[in-house]
Every structure is written in C-alpha cells, then in structure tokens.
Design a protein around this motif. Structure first.
Motif, short mmCIF file in Angstrom:
data_model
loop_
_atom_site.label_atom_id
_atom_site.label_comp_id
_atom_site.label_asym_id
_atom_site.label_seq_id
_atom_site.Cartn_x
_atom_site.Cartn_y
_atom_site.Cartn_z
N CYS A 250 -65.26 -32.95 -19.23
CA CYS A 250 -66.69 -32.94 -19.49
C CYS A 250 -67.14 -34.34 -19.94
O CYS A 250 -66.54 -34.93 -20.84
CB CYS A 250 -67.01 -31.93 -20.58
N PRO A 251 -68.21 -34.89 -19.32
CA PRO A 251 -68.68 -36.22 -19.70
C PRO A 251 -69.15 -36.30 -21.15
O PRO A 251 -69.18 -37.38 -21.73
CB PRO A 251 -69.87 -36.47 -18.76
N HIS A 252 -69.51 -35.19 -21.75
CA HIS A 252 -70.01 -35.22 -23.12
C HIS A 252 -68.93 -35.59 -24.13
O HIS A 252 -69.05 -36.58 -24.84
CB HIS A 252 -70.65 -33.87 -23.50
N ALA A 253 -67.87 -34.83 -24.18
CA ALA A 253 -66.82 -35.10 -25.16
C ALA A 253 -65.43 -34.76 -24.62
O ALA A 253 -64.49 -34.61 -25.39
CB ALA A 253 -67.08 -34.35 -26.46
N GLY A 254 -65.32 -34.64 -23.30
CA GLY A 254 -64.01 -34.53 -22.68
C GLY A 254 -63.37 -33.16 -22.63
O GLY A 254 -62.22 -33.04 -22.22
N ASP B 159 -62.28 -29.47 -21.32
CA ASP B 159 -61.85 -29.05 -19.98
C ASP B 159 -62.87 -28.08 -19.36
O ASP B 159 -62.98 -26.94 -19.79
CB ASP B 159 -60.48 -28.39 -20.08
N LEU B 160 -63.58 -28.56 -18.33
CA LEU B 160 -64.61 -27.72 -17.70
C LEU B 160 -64.03 -26.52 -16.96
O LEU B 160 -64.75 -25.55 -16.72
CB LEU B 160 -65.46 -28.57 -16.74
N SER B 161 -62.75 -26.57 -16.61
CA SER B 161 -62.17 -25.43 -15.90
C SER B 161 -62.05 -24.22 -16.81
O SER B 161 -61.74 -23.13 -16.35
CB SER B 161 -60.80 -25.80 -15.30
N GLU B 162 -62.31 -24.39 -18.09
CA GLU B 162 -62.34 -23.25 -19.02
C GLU B 162 -63.77 -22.75 -19.23
O GLU B 162 -64.00 -21.87 -20.05
CB GLU B 162 -61.70 -23.65 -20.35
N GLY B 163 -64.70 -23.34 -18.47
CA GLY B 163 -66.10 -22.96 -18.60
C GLY B 163 -66.47 -21.82 -17.67
O GLY B 163 -65.62 -21.07 -17.21
N LEU B 164 -67.75 -21.72 -17.39
CA LEU B 164 -68.25 -20.68 -16.50
C LEU B 164 -69.36 -21.26 -15.63
O LEU B 164 -69.83 -22.37 -15.88
CB LEU B 164 -68.76 -19.48 -17.31
N PRO C 266 -67.59 -25.03 -21.89
CA PRO C 266 -67.40 -23.99 -22.91
C PRO C 266 -67.56 -24.51 -24.34
O PRO C 266 -67.64 -23.72 -25.27
CB PRO C 266 -65.95 -23.53 -22.67
N TYR C 267 -67.60 -25.83 -24.52
CA TYR C 267 -67.58 -26.35 -25.89
C TYR C 267 -68.98 -26.47 -26.49
O TYR C 267 -69.29 -25.82 -27.48
CB TYR C 267 -66.86 -27.70 -25.89
#
Ligand code: FES
Length: 111
Positions: free
Chosen positions: A43-47, A49-54, A63-64
């Motif tokens: 994630c460009p915001h704070a790194g 892992d986007l693969s844990e997102g939706l 997700p963070y």
C-alpha cells in the motif's frame, strides 16, 4: 515491457485476491467482476499488504487504514493524492502473464 508467467494461478471468473511474485516484484493479483487486475502489493500509504484487503466498487481497499485504489488505474481515492502502480495482464489460454515495464521503458515511453 517484459512478460512474466504467474505460476499456480489459472484465469477464473470467480473473485479472488492473491499475492504473487513476478519480475522480482510482489504483486497483488485480483479477480473482480470477471476481470483480472495486477498491482503492487504494498500500500502506498504505509506499506501494508493489499492482498489482505478487499474489493468494492471497482477499488481495492487496504485493510489497515481503508485507503482505496482503482483496480484499473491505481488512482487513489478522493483526498489521498496518491496512486498505486498497476501492471498489464495478458491471458494466454490457461496461463496469466503480468507485464512489467523497466525503468527505461517508463523513461522512454515504450510499451
Ligand atoms: S497502509 Fe494502507 S491505508 Fe494505510
């Protein structure tokens, strides 16, 4: 642009989010509404892992802190002023390839 085959993932119309590696990069591979997208997994915001997102409304949601990025373009949500690197996808039969541009491809505007 150089194309890299993604091992152990076959094209599907089912939704999915999976972290894969190609060309030395960590990539978030997303199946959403019958299409497949590839983007940087960090994630460009704070790194995180986007693969844990939706995914929702054509965007991946981190997700963070819940920042959002358009799946097709990587454009950040309103007010974020950032973007996520996206990669080209090519489906060849039962194989998925991700296209990654080199530094010189980007500088020289090569496809
Ligand atoms: S780390 Fe992704 S939104 Fe903050």
């Amino acid at each position: 642009m150089k194309w890299y085959k993604i091992p152990d993932v076959e094209p599907t119309k089912e939704p999915f989010i999976k972290k894969v590696k190609a060309g030395g990069k960590n990539i978030c591979l997303v199946g959403y509404e019958g299409k497949i997208y590839a983007m940087a997994s960090s994630c460009p915001h704070a790194g995180y892992d986007l693969s844990e997102g939706l995914c929702a409304k054509g965007k991946i949601v981190c997700p963070y802190h819940r920042y959002t990025y358009e799946l097709a373009t990587g454009k950040g949500g309103e007010g974020q002023n950032d973007f996520l690197e996206t990669y080209a996808i090519d489906i060849r039969g039962e194989e998925i390839y991700v296209g990654i541009k080199s530094f010189w491809d980007k500088v020289l505007g090569r496809k």
